[in-house]
Design a protein around this motif. Structure first.
Motif, PDB file in Angstrom:
ATOM      1  N   HIS A  40      -7.531  31.532  14.524  1.00  0.00           N
ATOM      2  CA  HIS A  40      -6.723  31.451  13.917  1.00  0.00           C
ATOM      3  C   HIS A  40      -6.693  32.287  13.089  1.00  0.00           C
ATOM      4  CE1 HIS A  40      -3.659  28.271  12.133  1.00  0.00           C
ATOM      5  NE2 HIS A  40      -4.182  29.168  10.841  1.00  0.00           N
ATOM      6  N   SER A  41      -5.511  32.651  12.546  1.00  0.00           N
ATOM      7  CA  SER A  41      -5.486  33.779  11.532  1.00  0.00           C
ATOM      8  C   SER A  41      -4.972  32.765  10.372  1.00  0.00           C
ATOM      9  CB  SER A  41      -4.712  34.625  11.729  1.00  0.00           C
ATOM     10  OG  SER A  41      -5.989  35.882  12.374  1.00  0.00           O
ATOM     11  N   TYR A  42      -5.315  33.245   9.128  1.00  0.00           N
ATOM     12  CA  TYR A  42      -4.226  33.216   7.970  1.00  0.00           C
ATOM     13  C   TYR A  42      -3.931  34.758   7.725  1.00  0.00           C
ATOM     14  CZ  TYR A  42      -3.314  32.533   3.323  1.00  0.00           C
ATOM     15  OH  TYR A  42      -2.690  32.595   1.288  1.00  0.00           O
ATOM     16  N   GLN A  43      -2.457  35.242   8.064  1.00  0.00           N
ATOM     17  CA  GLN A  43      -2.290  35.850   7.945  1.00  0.00           C
ATOM     18  C   GLN A  43      -1.684  36.993   5.974  1.00  0.00           C
ATOM     19  OE1 GLN A  43       0.748  36.852  11.168  1.00  0.00           O
ATOM     20  NE2 GLN A  43      -0.086  34.758  11.910  1.00  0.00           N
ATOM     21  N   PRO A  44      -1.810  35.213   5.944  1.00  0.00           N
ATOM     22  CA  PRO A  44      -0.760  36.462   3.679  1.00  0.00           C
ATOM     23  C   PRO A  44      -2.033  36.335   3.616  1.00  0.00           C
ATOM     24  CG  PRO A  44       0.225  33.813   4.530  1.00  0.00           C
ATOM     25  CD  PRO A  44      -1.023  34.371   5.610  1.00  0.00           C
ATOM     26  N   GLY A  45      -3.647  36.430   3.888  1.00  0.00           N
ATOM     27  CA  GLY A  45      -4.577  36.891   3.064  1.00  0.00           C
ATOM     28  C   GLY A  45      -4.892  38.590   4.024  1.00  0.00           C
ATOM     29  N   TRP A  46      -3.552  38.982   4.712  1.00  0.00           N
ATOM     30  CA  TRP A  46      -3.464  39.938   4.884  1.00  0.00           C
ATOM     31  C   TRP A  46      -4.166  41.693   4.551  1.00  0.00           C
ATOM     32  CZ3 TRP A  46      -2.530  39.959  11.021  1.00  0.00           C
ATOM     33  CH2 TRP A  46      -3.032  38.843  11.253  1.00  0.00           C
ATOM     34  N   THR A  47      -2.654  41.209   3.042  1.00  0.00           N
ATOM     35  CA  THR A  47      -2.061  42.025   2.273  1.00  0.00           C
ATOM     36  C   THR A  47      -3.090  42.012   1.139  1.00  0.00           C
ATOM     37  OG1 THR A  47       0.293  41.418   2.655  1.00  0.00           O
ATOM     38  CG2 THR A  47      -0.769  41.995  -0.123  1.00  0.00           C
ATOM     39  N   LEU A  48      -4.236  41.536   1.132  1.00  0.00           N
ATOM     40  CA  LEU A  48      -4.760  41.216  -0.454  1.00  0.00           C
ATOM     41  C   LEU A  48      -6.204  42.076   0.251  1.00  0.00           C
ATOM     42  CD1 LEU A  48      -4.895  37.808  -2.300  1.00  0.00           C
ATOM     43  CD2 LEU A  48      -4.032  40.419  -2.620  1.00  0.00           C
ATOM     44  N   VAL A  49      -6.531  42.098   1.768  1.00  0.00           N
ATOM     45  CA  VAL A  49      -7.669  42.354   2.871  1.00  0.00           C
ATOM     46  C   VAL A  49      -7.244  44.031   2.872  1.00  0.00           C
ATOM     47  CG1 VAL A  49      -8.553  43.070   5.467  1.00  0.00           C
ATOM     48  CG2 VAL A  49      -8.400  40.789   4.226  1.00  0.00           C
ATOM     49  N   GLY A  50      -6.088  44.475   2.812  1.00  0.00           N
ATOM     50  CA  GLY A  50      -5.876  46.080   2.660  1.00  0.00           C
ATOM     51  C   GLY A  50      -5.482  46.475   1.243  1.00  0.00           C
ATOM     52  N   GLY A  51      -5.383  45.564  -0.162  1.00  0.00           N
ATOM     53  CA  GLY A  51      -5.735  45.432  -0.900  1.00  0.00           C
ATOM     54  C   GLY A  51      -7.213  45.522  -1.355  1.00  0.00           C
ATOM     55  N   GLY A  52      -8.309  45.315  -0.914  1.00  0.00           N
ATOM     56  CA  GLY A  52      -9.678  45.723  -1.163  1.00  0.00           C
ATOM     57  C   GLY A  52      -9.968  44.209  -1.764  1.00  0.00           C
ATOM     58  N   VAL A  53      -9.268  43.075  -2.259  1.00  0.00           N
ATOM     59  CA  VAL A  53      -9.473  41.997  -2.987  1.00  0.00           C
ATOM     60  C   VAL A  53     -10.198  40.484  -2.097  1.00  0.00           C
ATOM     61  CG1 VAL A  53      -7.976  39.693  -4.388  1.00  0.00           C
ATOM     62  CG2 VAL A  53      -7.355  42.227  -5.071  1.00  0.00           C
ATOM     63  N   PHE A  54      -9.810  41.391  -0.987  1.00  0.00           N
ATOM     64  CA  PHE A  54     -10.723  39.592   0.188  1.00  0.00           C
ATOM     65  C   PHE A  54     -11.190  40.327   1.691  1.00  0.00           C
ATOM     66  CE2 PHE A  54      -6.931  36.244   0.050  1.00  0.00           C
ATOM     67  CZ  PHE A  54      -7.221  35.859  -1.166  1.00  0.00           C
ATOM     68  N   SER A  55     -12.371  39.858   1.610  1.00  0.00           N
ATOM     69  CA  SER A  55     -13.172  39.948   2.852  1.00  0.00           C
ATOM     70  C   SER A  55     -12.303  40.060   4.418  1.00  0.00           C
ATOM     71  CB  SER A  55     -14.584  40.377   3.391  1.00  0.00           C
ATOM     72  OG  SER A  55     -14.650  38.424   3.805  1.00  0.00           O
ATOM     73  N   ALA A  56     -11.737  40.545   5.592  1.00  0.00           N
ATOM     74  CA  ALA A  56     -11.202  39.985   6.539  1.00  0.00           C
ATOM     75  C   ALA A  56     -11.813  38.895   6.946  1.00  0.00           C
ATOM     76  CB  ALA A  56     -11.078  41.585   7.802  1.00  0.00           C
ATOM     77  N   ALA A  57     -13.354  38.594   6.866  1.00  0.00           N
ATOM     78  CA  ALA A  57     -13.568  37.190   7.779  1.00  0.00           C
ATOM     79  C   ALA A  57     -13.109  35.948   6.567  1.00  0.00           C
ATOM     80  CB  ALA A  57     -14.862  37.143   7.620  1.00  0.00           C
ATOM     81  N   ILE A  58     -12.619  35.690   5.166  1.00  0.00           N
ATOM     82  CA  ILE A  58     -12.075  34.417   5.558  1.00  0.00           C
ATOM     83  C   ILE A  58     -10.971  34.342   5.640  1.00  0.00           C
ATOM     84  CG2 ILE A  58     -13.909  34.984   3.155  1.00  0.00           C
ATOM     85  CD1 ILE A  58     -10.711  35.362   1.465  1.00  0.00           C
ATOM     86  N   THR A  59     -10.421  35.154   6.766  1.00  0.00           N
ATOM     87  CA  THR A  59      -8.760  35.150   6.964  1.00  0.00           C
ATOM     88  C   THR A  59      -9.064  34.268   7.702  1.00  0.00           C
ATOM     89  OG1 THR A  59      -8.168  37.642   7.865  1.00  0.00           O
ATOM     90  CG2 THR A  59      -8.363  37.110   5.611  1.00  0.00           C
ATOM     91  N   ARG A  60      -9.901  34.401   8.795  1.00  0.00           N
ATOM     92  CA  ARG A  60     -10.340  33.558  10.557  1.00  0.00           C
ATOM     93  C   ARG A  60     -11.304  32.858  10.275  1.00  0.00           C
ATOM     94  NH1 ARG A  60      -9.056  37.778  15.329  1.00  0.00           N
ATOM     95  NH2 ARG A  60     -11.595  37.975  15.091  1.00  0.00           N
ATOM     96  N   ARG A  61     -10.482  32.429  11.110  1.00  0.00           N
ATOM     97  CA  ARG A  61     -11.589  30.301  11.659  1.00  0.00           C
ATOM     98  C   ARG A  61     -11.509  30.596  12.931  1.00  0.00           C
ATOM     99  NH1 ARG A  61     -11.507  26.151   6.641  1.00  0.00           N
ATOM    100  NH2 ARG A  61     -11.903  27.741   4.829  1.00  0.00           N
TER     101      ARG A  61
END
Ligand code: FAD
Length: 419
Positions: A40-61
């Motif tokens: 399951h993905s927290y898609q709103p986090g992907w903008t911040l992954v693309g911006g170097g703020v979040f790691s991709a791993a924290i957007t999925r469980r």
């Protein structure tokens, strides 16, 4: 076939939130979730992954971790619905009977609609924050680009999170500006539409950033073909001079493809003219099949397709679905709320929040956060608070700040589900 009180199609933001909300209201309800994905993905986090703020791993469980314990999970996709027989047919041939159905399969990103795109995604400078595995590539391209041309595209509406194509652009520009490289990078926003953002109140704040970053806006430009190896993109252009095609070279290309409703909705007689779920915009009950409800990105309602919309829709569907089971009027109303936190720079966000007809629906009073301006408080909300609220609030059926509006009982005779 097996029967359940409620069958939910989709275990995304909408399917999980509504299931949790139903179970919080009525713990003994027999609910089945039909969902083929393992994660399951927290898609709103992907903008911040693309911006170097979040790691991709924290957007999925793992899906198994977000499906409520009391629900039954069918790890298959729904092939079609037979609303007459009140059955869902699964991809593996099984049939599930239901008393009430919730349709929440999200939307389909049409990568194949752009010629050459699928073959080149993830290489040759071609990326998209709309895929979990590609958002990290956006950030690596942003970091490595020293000079040249960067194109950011936006397809015709509707798309999920309409602001996301420009969010990717602003965060990229902000990085280049801080690195002192922005002067050597030509940035263009190639937008199939005619305006920067659909709700006029937010446009001045966005235009300020377009100016600051020196971005060229190319309206009426729809991406039709990508040639990765030769780094060329072809656009269908519509303007005052008519229609034509133009080619543009690029060093980096961030693509947002057109998006459409899952085909089974129309094939199951559940769609409107566009193939999206045909729902009553207020009650979220199906317009023709009273045993069917829906929410999320698959809905044909005129709100912004966002997880923020789902947060307000889930309690409305839960409450109205239970009322219809009890043969009572549907009193909960969804007023079209949706939200788009526009990441205009690292550390500041324009928090667009609006309902049907573009009517502003801010959560906070102006002195706490002015949604028409870029604020640090909104960034803090998006980067620090919203992910936690998503996993621990919305997906668990907690409805903080999401109490449904009320409808008037005398208007509900025709809306009550019978049988
Ligand atoms: P999804 O969450 O996409 O889930 C749909 C689920 O249904 C999936 O798990 C899928 O596997 C399943 N499914 C599909 N077909 C079938 C089938 N036939 N049978 C069974 N299951 C099926 N929203 C915000 O609020 N704020 C933001 O800042 C924001 N930014 C975004 C940025 C990006 C890059 C993207 C991609 C999205 C963003 N969103 C944002 C939008 C948000 O993610 C969606 O609106 C939200 O996830 C919609 O929930 P949903 O359950 O309808 O769809």
């Amino acid at each position: 076939s097996r029967r359940h009180d409620v069958v939910v199609i989709g275990g995304g933001a909408a399917g999980i939130a509504v299931t949790a909300s139903l179970l919080r209201r009525r713990g003994d309800l027999d609910i089945a979730i039909v969902e083929p994905a393992e994660m399951h993905s927290y898609q709103p986090g992907w903008t911040l992954v693309g911006g170097g703020v979040f790691s991709a791993a924290i957007t999925r469980r793992p899906m198994a971790d977000v499906i409520p314990d009391k629900a039954t999970w069918y790890a298959a996709h729904a092939e079609r619905v037979d609303p007459g027989a009140r059955e869902v047919v699964l991809g593996d041939g099984r049939r599930l009977g239901y008393t009430r159905l919730v349709v929440a399969p999200g939307l389909v990103i049409d990568w194949g609609a752009i010629e050459g795109l699928e073959a080149t995604l993830g290489q040759h400078g071609v990326t998209s924050n709309y895929r979990f595995d590609l958002a990290p590539y956006t950030w690596s391209l942003v970091q490595s680009l020293e000079k040249g041309r960067a194109l950011f595209t936006q397809p015709p509406m509707p798309i999920k999170c309409a602001g996301a194509p420009q969010k990717a652009m602003y965060l990229s520009c902000d990085h280049w500006r801080r690195q002192g490289r922005l002067g050597d990078i030509e940035v263009s926003f190639c937008n199939a539409g005619e305006v920067l953002f659909g709700v006029a109140d937010y446009v001045p704040a966005l235009e300020h950033y377009i100016d600051r970053y020196g971005i060229e806006t190319a309206f009426g430009h729809r991406l039709v073909e990508v040639d990765g190896p030769s780094r060329r993109a072809r656009f269908a252009v519509k303007d005052a001079e008519g229609e034509r095609e133009v080619e543009r070279g690029f060093d980096m290309l961030h693509v947002v493809p057109p998006q459409k409703a899952p085909a089974f909705i129309a094939a199951s007689q559940l769609g409107n003219e566009g193939g999206w779920l045909d729902l009553d915009p207020e009650t979220l009950q199906h317009a023709r099949h009273p045993a069917v409800f829906g929410l999320g990105d698959a809905s044909g309602t005129a709100n912004a397709k966002t997880a923020a919309a789902v947060r307000k829709q889930a309690p409305v569907v839960a409450e109205n679905l239970l009322a219809s089971l009890d043969d009572k009027p549907l009193l909960a109303a969804y007023l079209g709320y949706g939200s788009c936190p526009l990441t205009v720079e690292r550390g500041r966000i324009v928090l667009a929040e609006f309902g049907y007809g573009g009517q502003l629906q801010p959560t906070f009073p102006r002195w706490v956060n002015d949604g028409t301006r870029a604020t640090r408080r909104a960034w803090w909300l998006k980067a620090k608070q919203l992910p936690w609220l998503y996993w621990n609030g919305m997906l668990k059926g907690h409805e903080w700040l999401a109490r449904p509006a009320r409808r008037h009982a005398d208007r509900d005779d025709t809306q009550t589900a019978r049988g």
